[in-house]
Design an enzyme around this catalytic site. Structure first.
Site, mmCIF file in Angstrom:
data_model
loop_
_atom_site.group_PDB
_atom_site.id
_atom_site.type_symbol
_atom_site.label_atom_id
_atom_site.label_comp_id
_atom_site.label_asym_id
_atom_site.label_seq_id
_atom_site.Cartn_x
_atom_site.Cartn_y
_atom_site.Cartn_z
ATOM 1 N N PHE A 1 18.299 56.049 76.060
ATOM 2 C CA PHE A 1 17.901 57.114 75.739
ATOM 3 C C PHE A 1 16.405 57.184 75.364
ATOM 4 O O PHE A 1 15.618 56.276 75.788
ATOM 5 C CB PHE A 1 18.625 57.823 74.763
ATOM 6 C CG PHE A 1 19.871 57.155 74.530
ATOM 7 C CD1 PHE A 1 20.787 58.500 74.542
ATOM 8 C CD2 PHE A 1 20.941 56.625 73.660
ATOM 9 C CE1 PHE A 1 22.176 58.526 74.488
ATOM 10 C CE2 PHE A 1 22.323 56.072 74.187
ATOM 11 C CZ PHE A 1 22.299 57.142 74.066
ATOM 12 N N SER B 1 28.438 57.030 76.978
ATOM 13 C CA SER B 1 28.027 57.672 75.304
ATOM 14 C C SER B 1 26.658 58.633 74.797
ATOM 15 O O SER B 1 26.230 59.129 76.202
ATOM 16 C CB SER B 1 27.201 56.008 75.792
ATOM 17 O OG SER B 1 27.389 54.869 75.773
ATOM 18 N N CYS C 1 24.453 55.368 69.359
ATOM 19 C CA CYS C 1 24.968 55.532 70.047
ATOM 20 C C CYS C 1 26.778 55.227 70.271
ATOM 21 O O CYS C 1 27.137 54.466 69.209
ATOM 22 C CB CYS C 1 24.527 54.416 71.054
ATOM 23 S SG CYS C 1 25.683 54.728 73.160
ATOM 24 N N THR D 1 30.898 56.329 71.802
ATOM 25 C CA THR D 1 31.756 56.091 72.652
ATOM 26 C C THR D 1 32.079 57.505 72.334
ATOM 27 O O THR D 1 32.869 57.345 71.591
ATOM 28 C CB THR D 1 32.414 55.447 72.767
ATOM 29 O OG1 THR D 1 31.867 53.806 73.452
ATOM 30 C CG2 THR D 1 33.078 55.379 73.846
ATOM 31 N N ALA E 1 32.831 52.873 63.724
ATOM 32 C CA ALA E 1 33.347 51.741 63.306
ATOM 33 C C ALA E 1 32.694 51.437 61.866
ATOM 34 O O ALA E 1 32.065 51.901 61.574
ATOM 35 C CB ALA E 1 33.526 49.806 63.615
ATOM 36 N N HIS F 1 20.620 51.321 68.580
ATOM 37 C CA HIS F 1 20.923 51.065 67.954
ATOM 38 C C HIS F 1 20.638 51.220 66.416
ATOM 39 O O HIS F 1 19.742 50.176 66.875
ATOM 40 C CB HIS F 1 21.174 49.373 68.613
ATOM 41 C CG HIS F 1 21.802 49.726 70.059
ATOM 42 N ND1 HIS F 1 21.731 48.758 71.238
ATOM 43 C CD2 HIS F 1 23.000 50.581 70.368
ATOM 44 C CE1 HIS F 1 22.233 48.961 71.704
ATOM 45 N NE2 HIS F 1 23.276 49.943 71.803
ATOM 46 N N THR G 1 5.727 59.841 66.710
ATOM 47 C CA THR G 1 4.408 59.082 66.062
ATOM 48 C C THR G 1 4.412 58.580 64.653
ATOM 49 O O THR G 1 3.922 59.681 64.169
ATOM 50 C CB THR G 1 3.511 59.677 67.287
ATOM 51 O OG1 THR G 1 4.303 59.720 67.926
ATOM 52 C CG2 THR G 1 1.688 58.951 67.203
#
Length: 233
Positions: free
Chosen positions: A2, A45, A52, A54, A72, A110, A161
Site C-alpha cells: 500500500f 486485501s 491488511c 482479507t 484473528a 502489517h 512525515t
C-alpha cells in the site's frame, strides 16, 4: 503493498456497520465502501485503519457497498480494531497496482503496535499531533530507532512525515494539513485514543542487516562496535 496516501483514488472512509466477536476473533462489516469495491474479489486485501485484512464477503450495492473481514486474535492484540464499534469510520485502502504512480512510502499494512494520542495543537489550518509508544518489552522491543525527523510513519494506514521525535519519552509528532484532516479519521480521534503504527520497513531491513554484519548480538553488538570505535579514536 500500500502507499498510505490520503487520496480518494486509493482511500475511502468506510463505516463499521457490524461487529461480531467470539473467542476466536472478530468479524467486521464495513459499509459505504462502494467506490473501492468495483474490482473487488473474495480473498482480496484491503487495509482497514492500516491493517491488511482479507475480504471474505462483499456486495457492491447493499449498504452503500459493504464487505466483511475477519480479525484473528493476533490482529486484535496488535491493532486498535478491537476498540472500534458500529457507526465509527475507518480508513480504507486497496492494495496498490503495479502500473500506478507511487507516492507516500512502502506500507505493508502489517501493524507493529499501537500508540496513544497525547497532545494536539492547531497551527493555522494544520493540526499538530503527538503520540506516545508503549514501553518496550522483551517480546516487543522499542520502535523508536525506526523513527527519525522528516522520516515516514504509517498511522492508521496514512503515510505521514515525522516532525518531531523524542526518544527519551517515546513520543513523536506529525502535522496534518487541512486536506489530510478531511480525508482520514485521525483528526477526529480524541486525545487518549489508540492508533495503529507501522514503522518504515526499509529501516527494519537496514537495521537487521547491520546487526547481522556485526555478528549478531542485537543492541549489544552495536554497542560493542561503538565502544571499539571510541577506543580507536
Amino acid at each position: 503493498m500500500f502507499t498510505g496516501l490520503a487520496s480518494m483514488h486509493i482511500e475511502r472512509l468506510g463505516t463499521i456497520s457490524s461487529v461480531q466477536r467470539d473467542p476466536g476473533g472478530c468479524s467486521l462489516t464495513l459499509s459505504d465502501s462502494a467506490p473501492i469495491l468495483g474490482d473487488c474479489h473474495i480473498g482480496d486485501s484491503i487495509a482497514v485503519n492500516g491493517a491488511c485484512l482479507t475480504v471474505t464477503e462483499f456486495d457492491k450495492d447493499q449498504q452503500g457497498g459493504y464487505f466483511k473481514v475477519w480479525l484473528a486474535n493476533e490482529t486484535l492484540d496488535r491493532t486498535d480494531l478491537g476498540d472500534r464499534v458500529a457507526g465509527e469510520q475507518v480508513n480504507l485502502e486497496r492494495a496498490m497496482l503495479a502500473h500506478v504512480r507511487f507516492g507516500g512510502h512502502f506500507v505493508q499494512a502489517h501493524v507493529d503496535t499501537t500508540a496513544i494520542i497525547v497532545r494536539r495543537e492547531h497551527d493555522g489550518d494544520s493540526l499538530r499531533l503527538w503520540f506516545q509508544l508503549p514501553e518496550p518489552t522483551a517480546d516487543r522491543p522499542s520502535l523508536m530507532a525506526y523513527l527519525i525527523p522528516k522520516g515516514y510513519v504509517a498511522i492508521d494506514g496514512a503515510s505521514l512525515t515525522l516532525t518531531e521525535v523524542n526518544d527519551a519519552e517515546r513520543i513523536f509528532g506529525v502535522m496534518l494539513i487541512q486536506h489530510t484532516q478531511e480525508k482520514i479519521t485521525l483528526a477526529k480521534k480524541p486525545d487518549g485514543a489508540r492508533v495503529n503504527i507501522e514503522v518504515d520497513m526499509v529501516g527494519k531491513y537496514v537495521r537487521k542487516s547491520v546487526i547481522a554484519a556485526l555478528g549478531g548480538g542485537g543492541e549489544e553488538g552495536i554497542r560493542r562496535l561503538v565502544e571499539k570505535m571510541v577506543e580507536n579514536m
